[in-house]
Structures are given as structure tokens and as C-alpha cells.
Design a protein around this motif. Structure first.
Motif, PDB file in Angstrom:
ATOM      1  N   UNK A 160      16.508   3.988  19.662  1.00 52.37           N
ATOM      2  CA  UNK A 160      15.402   4.723  19.032  1.00 52.37           C
ATOM      3  C   UNK A 160      14.248   4.924  20.010  1.00 52.37           C
ATOM      4  N   UNK A 161      13.498   5.981  19.792  1.00 45.20           N
ATOM      5  CA  UNK A 161      12.313   6.244  20.605  1.00 45.20           C
ATOM      6  C   UNK A 161      11.112   5.598  19.930  1.00 45.20           C
ATOM      7  N   UNK A 162      10.559   4.592  20.576  1.00 42.38           N
ATOM      8  CA  UNK A 162       9.490   3.781  19.997  1.00 42.38           C
ATOM      9  C   UNK A 162       8.230   3.864  20.856  1.00 42.38           C
ATOM     10  N   UNK A 163       7.081   3.573  20.264  1.00 44.25           N
ATOM     11  CA  UNK A 163       5.821   3.634  21.023  1.00 44.25           C
ATOM     12  C   UNK A 163       5.602   2.431  21.932  1.00 44.25           C
ATOM     13  N   UNK A 164       6.531   1.482  21.948  1.00 46.59           N
ATOM     14  CA  UNK A 164       6.405   0.297  22.789  1.00 46.59           C
ATOM     15  C   UNK A 164       7.697  -0.489  22.777  1.00 46.59           C
ATOM     16  N   UNK A 165       7.700  -1.633  23.443  1.00 50.66           N
ATOM     17  CA  UNK A 165       8.900  -2.464  23.534  1.00 50.66           C
ATOM     18  C   UNK A 165       8.691  -3.785  22.807  1.00 50.66           C
ATOM     19  N   UNK A 166       9.818  -4.387  22.397  1.00 57.17           N
ATOM     20  CA  UNK A 166       9.794  -5.685  21.724  1.00 57.17           C
ATOM     21  C   UNK A 166      10.917  -6.546  22.284  1.00 57.17           C
ATOM     22  N   UNK A 167      10.671  -7.842  22.378  1.00 54.08           N
ATOM     23  CA  UNK A 167      11.708  -8.771  22.805  1.00 54.08           C
ATOM     24  C   UNK A 167      12.568  -9.159  21.608  1.00 54.08           C
ATOM     25  N   UNK A 168      13.706  -9.779  21.878  1.00 53.84           N
ATOM     26  CA  UNK A 168      14.580 -10.242  20.794  1.00 53.84           C
ATOM     27  C   UNK A 168      13.853 -11.232  19.893  1.00 53.84           C
ATOM     28  N   UNK A 169      13.038 -12.083  20.502  1.00 51.46           N
ATOM     29  CA  UNK A 169      12.270 -13.056  19.725  1.00 51.46           C
ATOM     30  C   UNK A 169      11.259 -12.357  18.827  1.00 51.46           C
ATOM     31  N   UNK A 170      10.605 -11.317  19.369  1.00 54.65           N
ATOM     32  CA  UNK A 170       9.635 -10.556  18.573  1.00 54.65           C
ATOM     33  C   UNK A 170      10.310  -9.899  17.371  1.00 54.65           C
ATOM     34  N   UNK A 171      11.507  -9.362  17.590  1.00 53.82           N
ATOM     35  CA  UNK A 171      12.216  -8.665  16.510  1.00 53.82           C
ATOM     36  C   UNK A 171      12.467  -9.613  15.339  1.00 53.82           C
ATOM     37  N   UNK A 172      12.933 -10.820  15.636  1.00 49.54           N
ATOM     38  CA  UNK A 172      13.225 -11.790  14.574  1.00 49.54           C
ATOM     39  C   UNK A 172      11.971 -12.161  13.795  1.00 49.54           C
ATOM     40  N   UNK A 173      10.870 -12.378  14.509  1.00 49.44           N
ATOM     41  CA  UNK A 173       9.627 -12.770  13.842  1.00 49.44           C
ATOM     42  C   UNK A 173       9.046 -11.622  13.019  1.00 49.44           C
ATOM     43  N   UNK A 174       9.058 -10.419  13.582  1.00 52.02           N
ATOM     44  CA  UNK A 174       8.445  -9.272  12.911  1.00 52.02           C
ATOM     45  C   UNK A 174       9.255  -8.808  11.700  1.00 52.02           C
ATOM     46  N   UNK A 175      10.555  -9.043  11.709  1.00 53.73           N
ATOM     47  CA  UNK A 175      11.388  -8.659  10.567  1.00 53.73           C
ATOM     48  C   UNK A 175      10.908  -9.337   9.286  1.00 53.73           C
ATOM     49  N   UNK A 176      10.315 -10.501   9.415  1.00 48.15           N
ATOM     50  CA  UNK A 176       9.836 -11.232   8.241  1.00 48.15           C
ATOM     51  C   UNK A 176       8.637 -10.543   7.590  1.00 48.15           C
ATOM     52  N   UNK A 177       7.906  -9.741   8.377  1.00 45.39           N
ATOM     53  CA  UNK A 177       6.715  -9.062   7.858  1.00 45.39           C
ATOM     54  C   UNK A 177       6.978  -7.601   7.492  1.00 45.39           C
ATOM     55  N   UNK A 178       8.217  -7.165   7.613  1.00 43.07           N
ATOM     56  CA  UNK A 178       8.540  -5.760   7.340  1.00 43.07           C
ATOM     57  C   UNK A 178       8.505  -5.476   5.843  1.00 43.07           C
ATOM     58  N   UNK A 179       8.481  -4.193   5.514  1.00 47.66           N
ATOM     59  CA  UNK A 179       8.487  -3.748   4.117  1.00 47.66           C
ATOM     60  C   UNK A 179       9.719  -4.310   3.412  1.00 47.66           C
ATOM     61  N   UNK A 180       9.505  -4.998   2.295  1.00 48.70           N
ATOM     62  CA  UNK A 180      10.606  -5.593   1.532  1.00 48.70           C
ATOM     63  C   UNK A 180      11.029  -4.610   0.444  1.00 48.70           C
ATOM     64  N   UNK A 181      12.144  -3.934   0.662  1.00 48.82           N
ATOM     65  CA  UNK A 181      12.574  -2.899  -0.285  1.00 48.82           C
ATOM     66  C   UNK A 181      12.952  -3.477  -1.636  1.00 48.82           C
ATOM     67  N   UNK A 182      13.410  -4.709  -1.658  1.00 49.86           N
ATOM     68  CA  UNK A 182      13.784  -5.323  -2.935  1.00 49.86           C
ATOM     69  C   UNK A 182      12.569  -5.665  -3.784  1.00 49.86           C
ATOM     70  N   UNK A 183      11.447  -5.970  -3.141  1.00 51.14           N
ATOM     71  CA  UNK A 183      10.266  -6.432  -3.866  1.00 51.14           C
ATOM     72  C   UNK A 183       9.152  -5.389  -3.940  1.00 51.14           C
ATOM     73  N   UNK A 184       8.988  -4.582  -2.899  1.00 52.08           N
ATOM     74  CA  UNK A 184       7.799  -3.734  -2.785  1.00 52.08           C
ATOM     75  C   UNK A 184       7.941  -2.358  -3.424  1.00 52.08           C
ATOM     76  N   UNK A 185       9.152  -1.902  -3.665  1.00 54.36           N
ATOM     77  CA  UNK A 185       9.337  -0.578  -4.271  1.00 54.36           C
ATOM     78  C   UNK A 185       9.105  -0.635  -5.779  1.00 54.36           C
ATOM     79  N   UNK A 186       8.363   0.334  -6.292  1.00 58.79           N
ATOM     80  CA  UNK A 186       8.135   0.480  -7.722  1.00 58.79           C
ATOM     81  C   UNK A 186       8.975   1.642  -8.253  1.00 58.79           C
ATOM     82  N   UNK A 187       9.254   1.684  -9.570  1.00 49.68           N
ATOM     83  CA  UNK A 187      10.049   2.791 -10.122  1.00 49.68           C
ATOM     84  C   UNK A 187       9.443   4.147  -9.784  1.00 49.68           C
ATOM     85  N   UNK A 188      10.295   5.109  -9.455  1.00 46.82           N
ATOM     86  CA  UNK A 188       9.831   6.437  -9.057  1.00 46.82           C
ATOM     87  C   UNK A 188       8.982   7.092 -10.136  1.00 46.82           C
TER      88      UNK A 188
END
Length: 548
Positions: A358-386
Motif C-alpha cells: 500500500x502507498x502510505x504517508x510514512x513507514x511502520x515497524x513490525x512492532x509498531x503494527x502490532x501495538x497500533x492494531x490495538x487502537x484501530x477502529x473496532x468494527x465489531x463494537x464501533x459501527x452503529x446500525x445504518x
């Protein structure tokens, strides 16, 4: 431990691959699907109300059909000679055990353009093409009629499919082969054909469970084909700020489909799992991962401010999800290339633009990816009915009409019927309107003021189609004429095919209360998919927010 090798499913690519008896005397006619009732204008009414024609109705019924060069009782075996420019000029082989050579009068490249490769065209649209005489017969911009002579035979014709990855389009290739052999091979409709094809591969019990997965896969890929997610085609119009985050809502639909697919895979016997991976799981999972990789990268680019990506946790979280999807996609491809001792490694394309990083605005290490995944949008919890976000907007699938009026028949002729087209369009059930046919919708709205009406149809696939006009009348007002045709291979034409819809909008001013919308086809080859009436005229989004 290596998985046991599944039975080779490649026979589905050739005539007979769906297990259908080729002898017309022995072939069992498949029942037509249920038909939806429509009304005729009063001046056309007769005893009984006619039905909408099933999507399987062949527009060439009673006439000659281009069936390719596989003709029953005709060619026993043959070779196709192909020139460097991919144009077939003649066939040579044996006919009735004698050497045979014949010049081909009509050669059709199915899905020949870069925007219309077979991998990027839904099976339902392929069927629509193969059932359309204007598409099949060779025409030029300066000649209205086909170059094909009046004194021709079906074995003088050939279809050639432009395919990069044959395993990804096994169903489409089976359809092409079967229709080349027998123009009525899909008389029962594409839904019935899909079930029979899956049954020939996995058995009837498993086919009933797999079919809903494939239907949802075709719906999601009709909204955006994986190949058109990649950056060379530009950012999509998916908007995280509308309808409770439509971008994540689309990806959540893929999450649900992946879960159902994985659950079903575990119930299959070991000798079917490789075949299931090739035909079902890989297309679904690769499409889901490509969508996640590209859309989350788009979100990271949209959020990140120039030079501040390292300090922007929200942008980095989206980037982490994108990179995680990319890494998972690489693992999926690596597994496929080794499957069955690598027997498909030479024909599986894993180097397309959609497979790249993917074309991204910056780079991330493998360690960063694991940590940041925890703060990502939670589709199971954060989505409300359309429905929570659709108070001032009305969106409809075309098939959800209130009344439908068939086209009037010309003197001495039978009018073509309104046809439902399963597995086609964002709605997954678009409506083909013959010239003169009308769809009427009634609805209620509590909003008042200016509104934007947008009509979505299936884009034109005919290079020299002159007009694709549709009239739209709201509350009986003067109809607005919408020209849905774009110049072939123009920027607008390409964008329509990337999206899978041609859009036309206009503005109206309405009071609250009950309303009617009438959509009438003024030309042939009109397939209506959806429409939307939005009182927030500046709102930007990609998927029409249909709530039923």
C-alpha cells in the motif's frame, strides 16, 4: 503436515464441466426462478397480469445464436489458429473424421479491454454480454449492421476470453463454454446455474451452504472489484465521515463473509478443502484483504497531515491495519502457490497492482503494527446500525418497485419483458428495462427543501451504443432526461466501470409527505441498479445507503 490433494476442479472450465448432459434429448430443463408480479398500463391490459420475465430469458430466442465453434454433431476436434494480435482467423481440425479447415466469419473477444478483463467482470454481466447480439456480433463505428453474413453457421463463430488468472474465473469460463455449446445452457438462470456448478464440484449439500457465500462475494466485488481498489485507479469515494463510517461498514461486510467462509471450510471433508480454497476461500479472502489494504491506506493518507504522520496516532492506526492486511495477503498467496505441490504456480497471478504494498504517508515497524492494531477502529463494537444515519435520505434498490409497467409491443411483435438480473450491480439484483418500460416507486419523507436525486445504472459495455437515456419524473413533474452513456474508453466511462455503476444526478425541491418516482427507459440496454434522494445535497459517499 501437507494437505491431501483435492480432486482437480479444472474440468469445469470446459464443455461438460458442470455435469450437464449434452444430448438435448436427455437434458432435463431446469425450472425457472420465481417471478415478480408487474402491472401493465391500462391500455395494454388483457386477461391476467403478466409476470416479469425471468433473468434467464434469452433475447435471441427464436433466432440464430452465436454459440462458438463447438457444435453438436459438427466438429469432432479442432485447433484454433491465433495471430499475434490475438485475432482468430480460421480453425483447423477434424470434422466427421476428415480434415477440416474453415474461415471464421465472426470472432469475439470476450472482455477484451483493460477495464473489462474477465477477472473484473461479474458472472451476471458476462451472461448479459453473451446474451446480447449487439455485443457478440462484429460491428464498426460506421456500420450499424454486423459484418456477419446472412448465410453463416454457428460453427463459423468463435468466442475468446481475455483471462489473466483462469482459476479466479472458473464460473465465468464454464458459462462461456456451456453457452458456446448450447445457447440455452443457462435457461434456468444464473442462480440455478451457480448452484449446479457448485454441486458438480462439492456435492449438493455443500453447494447449498457455499452458494450464499458466493452471492455475497459477487455483491461486494460488484461494489468495487479488487483490481480497481489499487492506487493506479485513484482514491475511491468511500467516506469514513458519512453514515457512521461507510468505509469500515464495507470492510465489516467482508469480515462477516470471511468468518462464515472459514467456519464452513472446517466442516468439509479433507479431500474437498483444497478445491474449496481455490474456488471459494481464496477469491473471498484475497478480495477482502485487498479492500482492507487499500481502503485503510486511503484513510491513513486522508487523515495524516503533511510531515506529521509519526505523531498522528489515528493515521498510524489505519496504516497498521493496511500493512497487516498486506502481510496476510502475501501469506495467502504463498500458500496458494504451494498448494497441490505447486501445480497452479504458473497460472496464479500474484504480481498485479492490487497485490503490491500500500502507498502510505510514512513507514511502520513490525512492532509498531502490532501495538497500533490495538487502537484501530473496532468494527465489531464501533459501527452503529445504518438506519441511525438515514433520516434525511431515501435510497432504493431498483427491484424494490411499487408498480412496474411493461413496454408496449410493436405491431406484430412481442415486447421484451422487464427482467430481474440476479448477482448484478451493487443491489445484487438489478432490473433490465426494455425501451418504454416504467418502474414506479412510492415513499414518504419528512424532509423539506432542496434535494439531490441520483440514478445508478449498469455501465454500457457496448463500444458503439448511441444512447442510453432514462427519464425520471418525481411527483408527476416534467421528466428529467438522463443520458447514462459515456464515450467508450473515456475517463468517465472508465470511472463508471471501476465503480460498477453509471451515475447521473439532478436537483429538486420537495415538501414533506408522500412522493412518487417514475423511471422510464427511452432506449435499449438499460439496466437500473439503484437510486437515492438526498436532502443533504453536498454529502459525499460511495455506497448508496439502502436499509432494506
Amino acid at each position: 503436515m501437507e494437505r491431501p490433494e483435492a480432486a482437480d476442479t479444472s474440468e469445469s472450465l470446459y464443455p461438460g464441466g458442470n455435469g450437464e448432459d449434452r444430448n438435448p434429448e436427455n437434458r432435463i430443463q431446469r425450472p425457472c426462478p420465481e417471478r415478480k408480479q408487474v402491472d401493465e398500463p391500462e391500455e395494454l391490459q388483457s386477461a391476467g397480469t403478466p409476470d416479469a420475465a425471468p433473468e434467464s430469458q434469452h433475447p435471441l430466442a427464436g433466432g440464430r445464436q452465436a454459440r462458438g465453434c463447438l457444435q453438436q454433431g459438427g466438429v469432432d476436434s479442432f485447433d484454433i489458429c491465433i495471430a499475434e494480435n490475438y485475432k482468430v482467423t480460421e480453425i483447423t481440425g477434424k470434422k466427421h473424421k476428415k480434415k477440416h479447415k474453415k474461415t471464421l466469419e465472426n470472432v469475439k473477444m470476450i472482455c477484451a479491454g483493460n477495464q473489462m478483463q474477465l477477472e473484473n467482470v461479474s458472472p451476471a454481466l458476462v451472461l448479459e454480454m453473451l446474451n446480447n447480439r449487439d455485443y457478440l456480433e462484429t460491428k464498426s463505428e460506421h456500420r450499424e449492421k454486423s459484418h456477419r453474413s446472412e448465410m453463416h453457421h454457428d460453427e463459423d463463430c468463435a468466442w475468446i476470453a481475455n483471462v489473466t488468472n483462469p482459476k479466479m474465473v472458473s464460473l465465468q469460463l464454464a458459462m462461456i463454454s456451456d453457452l458456446a455449446w448450447n445457447g440455452e445452457a443457462l435457461q434456468g438462470g444464473i442462480n440455478s446455474y451457480l448452484h449446479n456448478w457448485l454441486s458438480s464440484l462439492f456435492g449438493n449439500v455443500a453447494a447449498k451452504k457455499i452458494k450464499p457465500l458466493m452471492e455475497e462475494y459477487y455483491r461486494l466485488t460488484s461494489i468495487r472489484q479488487p483490481a480497481f481498489m489499487a492506487m493506479p485507479y485513484g482514491d475511491t469515494e468511500f467516506h469514513s465521515g458519512e453514515f457512521g463510517n461507510e468505509l469500515e461498514r464495507y470492510l465489516y461486510a467482508y469480515d462477516l463473509l470471511k468468518t462464515k467462509t472459514a467456519n464452513l471450510e472446517r466442516t468439509l471433508p479433507a479431500d474437498q478443502r483444497d478445491g474449496f480454497f481455490e474456488i471459494v476461500k481464496y477469491p473471498i479472502f484475497s478480495a477482502a484483504l485487498i479492500a482492507e489494504k487499500e481502503l485503510e491506506a486511503q484513510e491513513a493518507r486522508d487523515i495524516a497531515r503533511p510531515g506529521l504522520f509519526p505523531n498522528d496516532d489515528e493515521a498510524k492506526a489505519s496504516a497498521a491495519v493496511s500493512l497487516n492486511a498486506f502481510n496476510t495477503l502475501k501469506q495467502l498467496n504463498a500458500y496458494y502457490l504451494k498448494l497441490g505441490k505447486g501445480k497452479w504456480s504458473s497460472i496464479i497471478a500474484t504480481n498485479g497492482a492490487e497485490m503490491q504494498a500500500p502507498q502510505l504517508p510514512g513507514t511502520l515497524s513490525s512492532k509498531d503494527i502490532k501495538l497500533l492494531m490495538q487502537d484501530a477502529f473496532d468494527r465489531n463494537q464501533d459501527l452503529q446500525p445504518l438506519v441511525t444515519f438515514t433520516k434525511n435520505i431515501t435510497a432504493k434498490n431498483a427491484y424494490d418497485w411499487t408498480n412496474a409497467f411493461q413496454a408496449p409491443a410493436a405491431k406484430g411483435e412481442t415486447a421484451e419483458k422487464i427482467q430481474l438480473k440476479p448477482l448484478l450491480g451493487h443491489s445484487n439484483n438489478a432490473v433490465k428495462l426494455p425501451k418504454g418500460a416504467i418502474l414506479r416507486y412510492k415513499f414518504v419523507s419528512s424532509s423539506i427543501g432542496d434535494a439531490r436525486f441520483t440514478l445508478a445504472t449498469i455501465p454500457s459495455y457496448l463500444p458503439y451504443e448511441k444512447n442510453m437515456r432514462v427519464s425520471v419524473s418525481i411527483d408527476g413533474a416534467e421528466p428529467v432526461i438522463c443520458q447514462m452513456k459515456e464515450d467508450y474508453n473515456s475517463k468517465e466511462w472508465k470511472m463508471n466501470h471501476w465503480r460498477g455503476q453509471a451515475l447521473k444526478s439532478f436537483y429538486v425541491t420537495l415538501l414533506d409527505g408522500y412522493h412518487t418516482v417514475e423511471i422510464k427507459a427511452l432506449d435499449d440496454n438499460i439496466i437500473v441498479d439503484q437510486w437515492v434522494l438526498d436532502f443533504d445535497v453536498d454529502r459525499e459517499y460511495y455506497v448508496f445507503p439502502v436499509t432494506r
